[in-house]
Design a protein around this motif. Structure first.
Motif, PDB file in Angstrom:
ATOM      1  N   ILE A 116       0.882  -1.168   0.000  1.00 36.49           N
ATOM      2  CA  ILE A 116       0.000   0.000   0.000  1.00 36.49           C
ATOM      3  C   ILE A 116       0.919   1.218   0.000  1.00 36.49           C
ATOM      4  O   ILE A 116       1.743   1.383   0.901  1.00 36.49           O
ATOM      5  CB  ILE A 116      -0.941   0.004   1.219  1.00 36.49           C
ATOM      6  CG1 ILE A 116      -1.904  -1.180   1.140  1.00 36.49           C
ATOM      7  CG2 ILE A 116      -1.700   1.320   1.312  1.00 36.49           C
ATOM      8  CD1 ILE A 116      -2.752  -1.392   2.372  1.00 36.49           C
ATOM      9  N   VAL A 117       0.794   2.041  -1.029  1.00 36.17           N
ATOM     10  CA  VAL A 117       1.662   3.203  -1.196  1.00 36.17           C
ATOM     11  C   VAL A 117       1.118   4.405  -0.424  1.00 36.17           C
ATOM     12  O   VAL A 117       1.869   5.144   0.202  1.00 36.17           O
ATOM     13  CB  VAL A 117       1.809   3.537  -2.696  1.00 36.17           C
ATOM     14  CG1 VAL A 117       2.693   4.739  -2.902  1.00 36.17           C
ATOM     15  CG2 VAL A 117       2.335   2.344  -3.464  1.00 36.17           C
ATOM     16  N   LEU A 118      -0.199   4.607  -0.494  1.00 35.78           N
ATOM     17  CA  LEU A 118      -0.862   5.694   0.230  1.00 35.78           C
ATOM     18  C   LEU A 118      -2.139   5.146   0.874  1.00 35.78           C
ATOM     19  O   LEU A 118      -2.929   4.495   0.201  1.00 35.78           O
ATOM     20  CB  LEU A 118      -1.255   6.836  -0.717  1.00 35.78           C
ATOM     21  CG  LEU A 118      -0.155   7.612  -1.433  1.00 35.78           C
ATOM     22  CD1 LEU A 118      -0.756   8.507  -2.509  1.00 35.78           C
ATOM     23  CD2 LEU A 118       0.636   8.441  -0.450  1.00 35.78           C
ATOM     24  N   ASP A 119      -2.312   5.424   2.163  1.00 33.27           N
ATOM     25  CA  ASP A 119      -3.569   5.066   2.809  1.00 33.27           C
ATOM     26  C   ASP A 119      -4.479   6.290   2.798  1.00 33.27           C
ATOM     27  O   ASP A 119      -4.138   7.334   2.245  1.00 33.27           O
ATOM     28  CB  ASP A 119      -3.341   4.527   4.231  1.00 33.27           C
ATOM     29  CG  ASP A 119      -2.670   5.537   5.153  1.00 33.27           C
ATOM     30  OD1 ASP A 119      -2.565   6.732   4.800  1.00 33.27           O
ATOM     31  OD2 ASP A 119      -2.241   5.122   6.251  1.00 33.27           O
ATOM     32  N   VAL A 178      -1.354  15.527 -10.244  1.00 30.03           N
ATOM     33  CA  VAL A 178      -1.600  14.079 -10.186  1.00 30.03           C
ATOM     34  C   VAL A 178      -1.373  13.576  -8.767  1.00 30.03           C
ATOM     35  O   VAL A 178      -0.539  14.110  -8.038  1.00 30.03           O
ATOM     36  CB  VAL A 178      -0.708  13.280 -11.171  1.00 30.03           C
ATOM     37  CG1 VAL A 178      -1.016  13.647 -12.607  1.00 30.03           C
ATOM     38  CG2 VAL A 178       0.765  13.448 -10.878  1.00 30.03           C
ATOM     39  N   LEU A 179      -2.126  12.566  -8.402  1.00 26.75           N
ATOM     40  CA  LEU A 179      -1.939  11.964  -7.090  1.00 26.75           C
ATOM     41  C   LEU A 179      -0.643  11.151  -7.065  1.00 26.75           C
ATOM     42  O   LEU A 179       0.119  11.215  -6.104  1.00 26.75           O
ATOM     43  CB  LEU A 179      -3.143  11.080  -6.726  1.00 26.75           C
ATOM     44  CG  LEU A 179      -3.138  10.467  -5.341  1.00 26.75           C
ATOM     45  CD1 LEU A 179      -3.068  11.546  -4.253  1.00 26.75           C
ATOM     46  CD2 LEU A 179      -4.364   9.587  -5.139  1.00 26.75           C
ATOM     47  N   VAL A 180      -0.391  10.394  -8.143  1.00 26.83           N
ATOM     48  CA  VAL A 180       0.800   9.531  -8.209  1.00 26.83           C
ATOM     49  C   VAL A 180       1.501   9.709  -9.552  1.00 26.83           C
ATOM     50  O   VAL A 180       0.862   9.683 -10.605  1.00 26.83           O
ATOM     51  CB  VAL A 180       0.414   8.036  -8.040  1.00 26.83           C
ATOM     52  CG1 VAL A 180       1.627   7.134  -8.208  1.00 26.83           C
ATOM     53  CG2 VAL A 180      -0.254   7.788  -6.704  1.00 26.83           C
ATOM     54  N   ASP A 181       2.824   9.889  -9.496  1.00 25.30           N
ATOM     55  CA  ASP A 181       3.658   9.885 -10.700  1.00 25.30           C
ATOM     56  C   ASP A 181       4.509   8.630 -10.616  1.00 25.30           C
ATOM     57  O   ASP A 181       5.327   8.489  -9.713  1.00 25.30           O
ATOM     58  CB  ASP A 181       4.543  11.134 -10.756  1.00 25.30           C
ATOM     59  CG  ASP A 181       5.380  11.210 -12.028  1.00 25.30           C
ATOM     60  OD1 ASP A 181       5.507  10.186 -12.753  1.00 25.30           O
ATOM     61  OD2 ASP A 181       5.934  12.286 -12.294  1.00 25.30           O
ATOM     62  N   VAL A 227       2.463  16.990  -7.591  1.00 29.55           N
ATOM     63  CA  VAL A 227       2.491  15.537  -7.443  1.00 29.55           C
ATOM     64  C   VAL A 227       2.258  15.176  -5.981  1.00 29.55           C
ATOM     65  O   VAL A 227       2.949  15.680  -5.093  1.00 29.55           O
ATOM     66  CB  VAL A 227       3.854  14.952  -7.898  1.00 29.55           C
ATOM     67  CG1 VAL A 227       3.890  13.438  -7.692  1.00 29.55           C
ATOM     68  CG2 VAL A 227       4.133  15.297  -9.347  1.00 29.55           C
ATOM     69  N   GLY A 228       1.291  14.285  -5.749  1.00 31.03           N
ATOM     70  CA  GLY A 228       1.037  13.798  -4.400  1.00 31.03           C
ATOM     71  C   GLY A 228       2.172  12.913  -3.920  1.00 31.03           C
ATOM     72  O   GLY A 228       2.693  13.083  -2.829  1.00 31.03           O
ATOM     73  N   LYS A 229       2.585  11.965  -4.764  1.00 30.95           N
ATOM     74  CA  LYS A 229       3.679  11.065  -4.407  1.00 30.95           C
ATOM     75  C   LYS A 229       4.324  10.508  -5.672  1.00 30.95           C
ATOM     76  O   LYS A 229       3.635  10.098  -6.593  1.00 30.95           O
ATOM     77  CB  LYS A 229       3.163   9.907  -3.546  1.00 30.95           C
ATOM     78  CG  LYS A 229       4.270   8.991  -3.041  1.00 30.95           C
ATOM     79  CD  LYS A 229       3.788   8.115  -1.922  1.00 30.95           C
ATOM     80  CE  LYS A 229       4.859   7.201  -1.383  1.00 30.95           C
ATOM     81  NZ  LYS A 229       5.870   7.850  -0.573  1.00 30.95           N
ATOM     82  N   ASN A 230       5.641  10.524  -5.703  1.00 30.48           N
ATOM     83  CA  ASN A 230       6.398   9.860  -6.764  1.00 30.48           C
ATOM     84  C   ASN A 230       6.610   8.415  -6.346  1.00 30.48           C
ATOM     85  O   ASN A 230       7.096   8.166  -5.241  1.00 30.48           O
ATOM     86  CB  ASN A 230       7.763  10.540  -6.974  1.00 30.48           C
ATOM     87  CG  ASN A 230       7.623  11.857  -7.694  1.00 30.48           C
ATOM     88  OD1 ASN A 230       7.245  11.902  -8.851  1.00 30.48           O
ATOM     89  ND2 ASN A 230       7.900  12.948  -6.993  1.00 30.48           N
ATOM     90  N   VAL A 231       6.224   7.488  -7.220  1.00 30.98           N
ATOM     91  CA  VAL A 231       6.365   6.064  -6.919  1.00 30.98           C
ATOM     92  C   VAL A 231       7.064   5.403  -8.101  1.00 30.98           C
ATOM     93  O   VAL A 231       6.419   5.029  -9.083  1.00 30.98           O
ATOM     94  CB  VAL A 231       4.988   5.390  -6.685  1.00 30.98           C
ATOM     95  CG1 VAL A 231       5.162   3.921  -6.349  1.00 30.98           C
ATOM     96  CG2 VAL A 231       4.212   6.099  -5.595  1.00 30.98           C
ATOM     97  N   PRO A 232       8.400   5.288  -8.035  1.00 34.36           N
ATOM     98  CA  PRO A 232       9.104   4.615  -9.125  1.00 34.36           C
ATOM     99  C   PRO A 232       8.629   3.170  -9.235  1.00 34.36           C
ATOM    100  O   PRO A 232       8.515   2.472  -8.228  1.00 34.36           O
ATOM    101  CB  PRO A 232      10.574   4.669  -8.699  1.00 34.36           C
ATOM    102  CG  PRO A 232      10.639   5.721  -7.638  1.00 34.36           C
ATOM    103  CD  PRO A 232       9.293   5.737  -6.975  1.00 34.36           C
ATOM    104  N   THR A 233       8.305   2.752 -10.451  1.00 38.26           N
ATOM    105  CA  THR A 233       7.793   1.400 -10.667  1.00 38.26           C
ATOM    106  C   THR A 233       8.563   0.732 -11.785  1.00 38.26           C
ATOM    107  O   THR A 233       9.243   1.382 -12.566  1.00 38.26           O
ATOM    108  CB  THR A 233       6.299   1.434 -11.071  1.00 38.26           C
ATOM    109  OG1 THR A 233       6.187   2.185 -12.281  1.00 38.26           O
ATOM    110  CG2 THR A 233       5.437   2.035  -9.986  1.00 38.26           C
ATOM    111  N   SER A 234       8.381  -0.571 -11.877  1.00 40.00           N
ATOM    112  CA  SER A 234       8.904  -1.302 -13.032  1.00 40.00           C
ATOM    113  C   SER A 234       7.726  -1.516 -13.983  1.00 40.00           C
ATOM    114  O   SER A 234       6.573  -1.317 -13.607  1.00 40.00           O
ATOM    115  CB  SER A 234       9.485  -2.653 -12.591  1.00 40.00           C
ATOM    116  OG  SER A 234       8.443  -3.574 -12.330  1.00 40.00           O
ATOM    117  N   GLN A 235       8.025  -1.949 -15.192  1.00 38.46           N
ATOM    118  CA  GLN A 235       6.960  -2.221 -16.165  1.00 38.46           C
ATOM    119  C   GLN A 235       6.114  -3.410 -15.719  1.00 38.46           C
ATOM    120  O   GLN A 235       4.992  -3.581 -16.178  1.00 38.46           O
ATOM    121  CB  GLN A 235       7.558  -2.499 -17.555  1.00 38.46           C
ATOM    122  CG  GLN A 235       8.331  -1.341 -18.128  1.00 38.46           C
ATOM    123  CD  GLN A 235       7.452  -0.222 -18.671  1.00 38.46           C
ATOM    124  OE1 GLN A 235       6.250  -0.179 -18.440  1.00 38.46           O
ATOM    125  NE2 GLN A 235       8.066   0.707 -19.376  1.00 38.46           N
ATOM    126  N   ALA A 236       6.653  -4.234 -14.821  1.00 39.70           N
ATOM    127  CA  ALA A 236       5.921  -5.407 -14.336  1.00 39.70           C
ATOM    128  C   ALA A 236       5.040  -5.083 -13.140  1.00 39.70           C
ATOM    129  O   ALA A 236       4.540  -5.982 -12.474  1.00 39.70           O
ATOM    130  CB  ALA A 236       6.912  -6.517 -13.979  1.00 39.70           C
TER     131      ALA A 236
END
Length: 182
Positions: free
Chosen positions: A6-9, A134-137, A150-159
């Motif tokens: 969970i990234v943001l509650d 945006v809420l999430v980038d 930006v609410g929160k930067n969340v680095p992700t993978s393509q998966a």
């Protein structure tokens, strides 16, 4: 697909939107000439929440509109039975000419949704400025588009996938990251 974290509650989403509302007011030196426009679906609810917070801080209403970008997508996936794109409709209650339009969306990913939203806006009028909240980038941009708020930067993978749940549609407020099953 299984939930990784969970990234943001609910509380973190509330704090992020409060911060974004303050940043919008500060950057624009108030809200004079500003319009919030939420991109369907969750962007609309986020725009309405931002408008509520801005009203609390400024004591003034900021116009809020809804933008459906279905026809502007370069990857049209919503089709009717006869192959024509399905239009859900936009509702922008004020003229956008010479206004500062703040587009609001839940997740910024490739940038294609935002590009489509800008195309739709330009067809409706000529804003003096377009800003993006945006809420999430989550990164992985395919187009040169950057969010102003930006609410929160969340680095992700393509998966991985980011899922934004809002109480207005999902009966809870939460942002989660999911691992896609391969």
């Amino acid at each position: 697909m299984h939930e990784k974290a969970i990234v943001l509650d609910e509380q973190a989403i509330r704090r992020a939107l409060t911060r974004i509302a303050h940043e919008i007011i500060e950057r624009n030196k108030g809200i004079e000439g500003c319009v919030l426009i939420g991109i369907k679906t969750r962007g609309i609810f986020l725009a309405k929440r931002l408008a509520e917070r801005i009203k609390q801080f400024e004591g003034k209403e900021i116009p809020v509109g809804e933008l459906d970008i279905t026809l502007y997508r370069d990857d049209l996936s919503t089709k009717t039975h006869d192959g024509e794109p399905l239009v859900k409709g936009s509702d922008i209650p004020v003229e956008i000419n010479n206004k500062k339009v703040i587009l609001v969306d839940d997740v910024l990913y490739t940038g294609r949704t935002v590009r489509a939203a800008m195309d739709a806006l330009i067809d409706m009028g000529r804003p003096s400025q377009i800003q993006l909240a945006v809420l999430v980038d989550r990164g992985h941009r395919e187009l040169p588009i950057r969010a102003d708020y930006v609410g929160k930067n969340v680095p992700t993978s393509q998966a991985e996938k980011i899922a934004v749940h809002l109480s207005e549609v999902d009966s809870k407020d939460q942002v989660s990251i999911y691992e896609l099953n391969e």
